[in-house]
Design an enzyme around this catalytic site. Sequence first.
Site, mmCIF file in Angstrom:
data_model
loop_
_atom_site.group_PDB
_atom_site.id
_atom_site.type_symbol
_atom_site.label_atom_id
_atom_site.label_comp_id
_atom_site.label_asym_id
_atom_site.label_seq_id
_atom_site.Cartn_x
_atom_site.Cartn_y
_atom_site.Cartn_z
ATOM 1 C CD GLU A 1 -7.978 -11.819 1.871
ATOM 2 O OE1 GLU A 1 -7.387 -10.871 1.320
ATOM 3 O OE2 GLU A 1 -8.179 -11.894 3.091
ATOM 4 C CG ASP B 1 -3.950 -9.943 2.238
ATOM 5 O OD1 ASP B 1 -3.180 -9.514 3.112
ATOM 6 O OD2 ASP B 1 -5.002 -9.370 1.913
ATOM 7 C CG MET C 1 -1.126 -5.906 -6.417
ATOM 8 S SD MET C 1 -1.210 -5.299 -4.711
ATOM 9 C CE MET C 1 -1.897 -6.712 -3.865
ATOM 10 C CG HIS D 1 -11.842 -11.070 1.895
ATOM 11 N ND1 HIS D 1 -11.388 -10.032 1.131
ATOM 12 C CD2 HIS D 1 -11.112 -11.020 3.050
ATOM 13 C CE1 HIS D 1 -10.420 -9.390 1.785
ATOM 14 N NE2 HIS D 1 -10.237 -9.978 2.940
ATOM 15 C CG ASP E 1 -9.889 -10.278 8.230
ATOM 16 O OD1 ASP E 1 -9.525 -11.339 7.700
ATOM 17 O OD2 ASP E 1 -9.548 -9.152 7.839
ATOM 18 C CE LYS F 1 -12.190 -8.541 5.606
ATOM 19 N NZ LYS F 1 -11.152 -7.854 6.381
ATOM 20 C CG ASP G 1 -5.710 -11.594 7.212
ATOM 21 O OD1 ASP G 1 -6.422 -11.942 6.247
ATOM 22 O OD2 ASP G 1 -5.499 -10.412 7.528
ATOM 23 C CD GLU H 1 -8.453 -7.955 -1.295
ATOM 24 O OE1 GLU H 1 -7.501 -7.321 -1.797
ATOM 25 O OE2 GLU H 1 -8.393 -8.486 -0.173
ATOM 26 C CG ASP I 1 1.786 -1.250 3.395
ATOM 27 O OD1 ASP I 1 1.105 -0.869 4.359
ATOM 28 O OD2 ASP I 1 1.419 -2.109 2.564
ATOM 29 C CG HIS J 1 -1.754 -1.053 1.539
ATOM 30 N ND1 HIS J 1 -1.356 -2.168 2.219
ATOM 31 C CD2 HIS J 1 -3.062 -1.215 1.256
ATOM 32 C CE1 HIS J 1 -2.378 -2.997 2.324
ATOM 33 N NE2 HIS J 1 -3.425 -2.447 1.757
ATOM 34 C CG ASP K 1 -5.214 -10.849 -1.730
ATOM 35 O OD1 ASP K 1 -4.327 -10.764 -2.612
ATOM 36 O OD2 ASP K 1 -5.622 -9.883 -1.068
HETATM 37 C C1 GCO Z 1 -8.048 -7.151 4.423
HETATM 38 C C2 GCO Z 1 -7.682 -7.107 2.959
HETATM 39 C C3 GCO Z 1 -6.442 -6.309 2.672
HETATM 40 C C4 GCO Z 1 -6.259 -6.037 1.189
HETATM 41 C C5 GCO Z 1 -5.155 -5.059 0.976
HETATM 42 C C6 GCO Z 1 -4.795 -4.892 -0.461
HETATM 43 O O1 GCO Z 1 -8.838 -8.015 4.782
HETATM 44 O O2 GCO Z 1 -7.573 -6.317 5.199
HETATM 45 O O3 GCO Z 1 -7.531 -8.419 2.522
HETATM 46 O O4 GCO Z 1 -5.332 -6.972 3.199
HETATM 47 O O5 GCO Z 1 -5.992 -7.192 0.490
HETATM 48 O O6 GCO Z 1 -5.562 -3.844 1.504
HETATM 49 O O7 GCO Z 1 -5.642 -4.051 -1.071
HETATM 50 MN MN MN Z 2 -6.634 -9.145 0.732
HETATM 51 MN MN MN Z 3 -8.358 -9.884 3.946
#
Ligand code: GCO
Ligand code: MN
Ligand code: MN
Length: 388
Positions: free
Chosen positions: A218, A288, A89, A221, A256, A184, A258, A182, A58, A55, A246
């Site tokens: 993802e 991700d 990306m 998600h 969430d 979610k 991850d 993307e 980041d 990002h 992702d």
């Molecule tokens: C989340 C998202 C993020 C995006 C990222 C890229 O759940 O926080 O998956 O990690 O993928 O912001 O755009």
């Molecule tokens: Mn993501």
């Molecule tokens: Mn995510």
Amino acid sequence: MSDYTPTPEMKFTFGLWTVGSIGRDPFGAPVRDPKSPAELVRLLSEVGAYGVNFHDNDLIPIDAAPAEADAIKKDFRKALDETGLKVPMATTNLFGDPIFKDGAFTSNDAKVRAYALQKTMNAIDLGVEFGASIYVFWGGREGTETDAAKNPVDAIKRNREAMNFLCEYVLDKGYALKFALEAKPNEPRGDIYNSTTGHMLGFIETLDHPDMVGVNPEVAHEHMAGLNFTHGVAQAWEAGKLFHIDLNDQYPGRYDQDLRFGSRDIKAAFFLVKFLEEVKYSGSRHFDAHAYRTEDYDGVKDFARGCMRTYMILKEKAAKWNTDKEIQEIVAEIEAQDPAMDKYLGAYSAEKADALRTQDFDREAIAKIGLKYERLDQLTVEVLLGVR
Ligand code: GCO
Ligand code: MN
Ligand code: MN
């Protein structure tokens, strides 16, 4: 059997925000000291990743002075040159700063919407500067807690206006850049617009330049919403829209998480890898995900290596599945053609419809045939468990 070493062809990538996560959560303070972008590039190189994504913030803090930004970029560039890591990306942080508390492109405040466009144009320039060819849009704050606050049709229109504006910006600049949207369902907002990959695919077709825009599905998600991820990915692929992916893992019905790829639903991960490999998906395989909050940076490396290793193992398992004699006998039965039906199937014609109307079907006999899916699934599980 290979040693599961990641190869560049696999295009395994991580975000700066993934291995760089310091383990902050809504209930607790960070557990790891922050590392600079250049340090994270070196960490990723050490574990064998192909690339790193970011990002805007980041890499460069939102309030950085130009001189500070230049120094960070120089440092980052040096680490990329030394390690050979690519930046396939980039994306914009349109969720962290308080200005985005009611969304970015869909905010009710026109100043916020305009600032979001400005921030994204700058972030696109930054991504392109480091070689990115895919630009991800994750609208984490594009949603509501109460639908009293926003008309969902206005939100759709504002989102479309922003995407159209930014596509034109990319064309105007002559960048070789494609967008990947993307979806979610929720978190951080109570509900997020365009909540699934399917919603995104529908939305894309309403844009001015649908050819420039695809999706970035993802795992977590879709699993959060209790959906079958591979089905969504397959729909995107079939539509020519799988621009990025992702990878992570997630228990349905929870916050969430991850999680490390394949660490929760190994069977779903297997069918996903099998699909991606069989269709020869050639984009980035982006993880991700975050290391557990229990870990130090050695644990972060274990986490990153684990994501890639599990993918490589599942790829091998998919090849095994495709050459397993008993599995393939069942598959051949499933896929057996019935030439007698050819005259009825496929494109419509009035003659075909008339002929079809007169055909007798022995419903009972057809329904009585056992399909052997139990056996097929058990054999799949045994491939995964390593006993075949
Ligand atoms: C989340 C998202 C993020 C995006 C990222 C890229 O759940 O926080 O998956 O990690 O993928 O912001 O755009
Ligand atoms: Mn993501
Ligand atoms: Mn995510």
